[in-house]
Design a protein around this motif. Structure first.
Motif, PDB file in Angstrom:
ATOM      1  N   LYS A  93       6.562  11.365 -10.174  1.00  0.00           N
ATOM      2  CA  LYS A  93       6.299  10.382  -9.126  1.00  0.00           C
ATOM      3  C   LYS A  93       7.518   9.485  -8.982  1.00  0.00           C
ATOM      4  O   LYS A  93       8.331   9.349  -9.907  1.00  0.00           O
ATOM      5  N   MET A  94       7.651   8.926  -7.794  1.00  0.00           N
ATOM      6  CA  MET A  94       8.723   7.972  -7.528  1.00  0.00           C
ATOM      7  C   MET A  94       8.169   6.565  -7.696  1.00  0.00           C
ATOM      8  O   MET A  94       7.186   6.193  -7.054  1.00  0.00           O
ATOM      9  N   VAL A  95       8.802   5.801  -8.566  1.00  0.00           N
ATOM     10  CA  VAL A  95       8.356   4.447  -8.887  1.00  0.00           C
ATOM     11  C   VAL A  95       9.438   3.467  -8.461  1.00  0.00           C
ATOM     12  O   VAL A  95      10.620   3.665  -8.764  1.00  0.00           O
ATOM     13  N   THR A  96       9.048   2.421  -7.775  1.00  0.00           N
ATOM     14  CA  THR A  96       9.992   1.410  -7.299  1.00  0.00           C
ATOM     15  C   THR A  96       9.603   0.053  -7.859  1.00  0.00           C
ATOM     16  O   THR A  96       8.453  -0.368  -7.727  1.00  0.00           O
ATOM     17  N   VAL A  97      10.547  -0.604  -8.509  1.00  0.00           N
ATOM     18  CA  VAL A  97      10.287  -1.929  -9.075  1.00  0.00           C
ATOM     19  C   VAL A  97      11.435  -2.862  -8.713  1.00  0.00           C
ATOM     20  O   VAL A  97      12.533  -2.421  -8.382  1.00  0.00           O
ATOM     21  N   LEU A 143       8.499   1.749  -0.071  1.00  0.00           N
ATOM     22  CA  LEU A 143       9.740   2.385   0.366  1.00  0.00           C
ATOM     23  C   LEU A 143      10.018   2.231   1.854  1.00  0.00           C
ATOM     24  O   LEU A 143      11.179   2.230   2.269  1.00  0.00           O
ATOM     25  N   ILE A 144       8.966   2.096   2.653  1.00  0.00           N
ATOM     26  CA  ILE A 144       9.135   2.061   4.110  1.00  0.00           C
ATOM     27  C   ILE A 144      10.053   0.908   4.520  1.00  0.00           C
ATOM     28  O   ILE A 144       9.831  -0.251   4.162  1.00  0.00           O
ATOM     29  N   GLY A 145      11.103   1.259   5.262  1.00  0.00           N
ATOM     30  CA  GLY A 145      12.008   0.253   5.800  1.00  0.00           C
ATOM     31  C   GLY A 145      12.970  -0.349   4.797  1.00  0.00           C
ATOM     32  O   GLY A 145      13.735  -1.260   5.145  1.00  0.00           O
TER      33      GLY A 145
END
Length: 210
Positions: free
Chosen positions: A98-102, A131-133
């Protein structure tokens, strides 16, 4: 974040030259010496993976060319960039990542705790809401099963895609050193070899002296 005055930007000619390319990204691979950093993470009982995410993000924020992004042919400079990284849930046996963004936190211990928690708590493989934008990111992945000598990335042929890709593989011993295969991919309209060189030099210095 601010927009760059393109007409008075010292990189104007270089940007124009490379922005016209069909594939303006380029990739450089090398080994990093993680002997001291690995010992540091073990002593602090920190995950090496999340600690490396912290390190590569911290240093990316110290190199201005890694914080430029392109929006509709115009260049913006972010104040801070944040990691979006891959993770595999060991509790699930499907081998899917999975892609995780912090958000970046300027403390290795606090960041590791937050990144690990977010990775464990995230239920989706890809969380579009984070992630959008957004382009204030660096994309990070690890291939801990392979000590690679070269790496390529999947990428859309979009000249405005200027998010750096940073990756590493399986570390290995050579003599009394522990070496880590490491890859940096950037947009040539925004960063040249000298900037990647500065990034790697700063990162290696941090890994040696943390």
């Amino acid at each position: 974040m601010k927009y760059i005055d393109m007409e008075n930007w010292s990189r104007k000619e270089h940007f124009s030259f490379f922005y016209k390319m069909d594939y303006p990204q380029y990739n450089i691979c090398m080994d990093l010496d993680v002997t001291d950093f690995l010992a540091f993470t073990k002593k602090r009982e920190l995950s090496f993976y999340y600690s490396m995410i912290y390190a590569v993000t911290r240093i990316a924020n110290d190199v201005k060319n890694f914080k430029y992004r392109i929006r509709d042919g115009k260049v913006v400079l972010h104040d801070t960039i944040h990691p979006s990284f891959t993770g595999i849930d060991d509790r699930v046996s499907d081998d899917l990542f999975k892609m995780v963004t912090v958000d970046y936190i300027d403390s290795v211990t606090a960041f590791v705790q937050e990144a690990q928690k977010e990775s464990e708590d995230q239920k989706y493989y890809f969380d579009p809401q984070k992630l959008i934008g957004r382009d204030d990111l660096i994309y990070i992945t690890c291939i801990p099963w392979i000590s690679f000598t070269h790496l390529s990335h999947t990428i859309s042929l979009n000249r405005d895609d200027a998010v750096p890709r940073i990756s590493w593989g399986k570390y290995y011993k050579r003599g009394d050193k522990v070496l880590l295969p490491f890859s940096v991919q950037v947009h040539h309209a925004l960063a040249d070899g000298i900037h990647v060189g500065r990034y790697v030099e700063k990162l290696q210095d941090y890994l040696n002296n943390v």
